[in-house]
Design a protein around this motif. Structure first.
Motif, PDB file in Angstrom:
ATOM      1  N   ARG A 110      33.814  43.011  46.197  1.00 44.11           N
ATOM      2  CA  ARG A 110      33.945  42.086  45.066  1.00 44.11           C
ATOM      3  C   ARG A 110      35.180  41.222  45.236  1.00 44.11           C
ATOM      4  O   ARG A 110      36.199  41.663  45.759  1.00 44.11           O
ATOM      5  CB  ARG A 110      34.057  42.859  43.756  1.00 44.11           C
ATOM      6  N   ALA A 111      35.049  40.018  44.764  1.00 45.73           N
ATOM      7  CA  ALA A 111      36.200  39.116  44.783  1.00 45.73           C
ATOM      8  C   ALA A 111      37.237  39.641  43.799  1.00 45.73           C
ATOM      9  O   ALA A 111      36.880  40.202  42.762  1.00 45.73           O
ATOM     10  CB  ALA A 111      35.769  37.703  44.391  1.00 45.73           C
ATOM     11  N   PRO A 112      38.512  39.494  44.116  1.00 43.01           N
ATOM     12  CA  PRO A 112      39.546  39.949  43.183  1.00 43.01           C
ATOM     13  C   PRO A 112      39.417  39.219  41.847  1.00 43.01           C
ATOM     14  O   PRO A 112      39.092  38.038  41.798  1.00 43.01           O
ATOM     15  CB  PRO A 112      40.860  39.572  43.872  1.00 43.01           C
ATOM     16  N   ALA A 113      39.652  39.951  40.793  1.00 44.72           N
ATOM     17  CA  ALA A 113      39.573  39.356  39.454  1.00 44.72           C
ATOM     18  C   ALA A 113      40.784  38.452  39.212  1.00 44.72           C
ATOM     19  O   ALA A 113      41.874  38.718  39.698  1.00 44.72           O
ATOM     20  CB  ALA A 113      39.526  40.453  38.409  1.00 44.72           C
ATOM     21  N   LYS A 114      40.540  37.402  38.446  1.00 47.63           N
ATOM     22  CA  LYS A 114      41.634  36.515  38.056  1.00 47.63           C
ATOM     23  C   LYS A 114      42.357  37.131  36.867  1.00 47.63           C
ATOM     24  O   LYS A 114      41.732  37.580  35.917  1.00 47.63           O
ATOM     25  CB  LYS A 114      41.094  35.141  37.651  1.00 47.63           C
ATOM     26  N   LYS A 115      43.671  37.140  36.945  1.00 47.34           N
ATOM     27  CA  LYS A 115      44.488  37.666  35.868  1.00 47.34           C
ATOM     28  C   LYS A 115      45.403  36.548  35.380  1.00 47.34           C
ATOM     29  O   LYS A 115      46.310  36.116  36.097  1.00 47.34           O
ATOM     30  CB  LYS A 115      45.318  38.853  36.348  1.00 47.34           C
ATOM     31  N   PHE A 144      47.514  31.878  37.140  1.00 53.44           N
ATOM     32  CA  PHE A 144      46.738  33.105  37.220  1.00 53.44           C
ATOM     33  C   PHE A 144      46.933  33.725  38.586  1.00 53.44           C
ATOM     34  O   PHE A 144      47.275  33.044  39.557  1.00 53.44           O
ATOM     35  CB  PHE A 144      45.253  32.859  36.923  1.00 53.44           C
ATOM     36  N   GLU A 145      46.758  35.033  38.615  1.00 56.68           N
ATOM     37  CA  GLU A 145      46.853  35.762  39.867  1.00 56.68           C
ATOM     38  C   GLU A 145      45.450  36.138  40.301  1.00 56.68           C
ATOM     39  O   GLU A 145      44.607  36.502  39.478  1.00 56.68           O
ATOM     40  CB  GLU A 145      47.705  37.014  39.689  1.00 56.68           C
ATOM     41  N   GLU A 146      45.222  36.012  41.586  1.00 56.18           N
ATOM     42  CA  GLU A 146      43.947  36.407  42.173  1.00 56.18           C
ATOM     43  C   GLU A 146      44.297  37.178  43.436  1.00 56.18           C
ATOM     44  O   GLU A 146      44.804  36.590  44.398  1.00 56.18           O
ATOM     45  CB  GLU A 146      43.100  35.179  42.474  1.00 56.18           C
TER      46      GLU A 146
END
Length: 115
Positions: free
Chosen positions: A7-12, A80-82
């Motif tokens: 899975r692609a990393p979630a955006k935070k 945002f962090e990804e």
């Protein structure tokens, strides 16, 4: 046999202020510093989120982190962090609603590329 789906990393999203609570002098102070103004201009030209390392700033990582934080806390950008990367984008639409014409005028003023 099991199939592992990567899975692609979630955006935070990083915390950012509600622009209704941001006074105009905070925006002006944030954009009054040349390095931060350059970051905002780069984001306006890119028209998409940019990885913080893509700016090629000639300052230390801690100094660049500080400048991005000032821009975020003044409401000029959102971040945002990804995964392990941090991205920034200009809050143009929201800024235009809160302070009509201000951001566009500041970004264009004395910008040799905008002339």
């Amino acid at each position: 046999m099991s199939i592992h789906v990567r899975r692609a990393p979630a955006k935070k999203a990083l915390p950012q202020p509600d622009l209704r609570e941001v006074p105009v002098d905070l925006v002006l102070r944030a954009l009054g510093e040349p390095l931060r103004l350059g970051i905002a201009r780069s984001l306006a030209r890119a028209d998409h989120p940019m990885n913080c390392s893509a700016f090629g700033l000639s300052v230390s990582k801690s100094t660049s982190t500080y400048h991005f934080k000032v821009l975020r806390e003044s409401g000029v950008i959102s971040q945002f962090e990804e995964g392990t990367s941090r991205y920034s984008e200009l809050r143009e639409t929201e800024m235009e609603q809160r302070f009509p014409g201000l951001l566009a005028s500041i970004l264009a003023a004395d910008d040799p590329i905008a002339l």
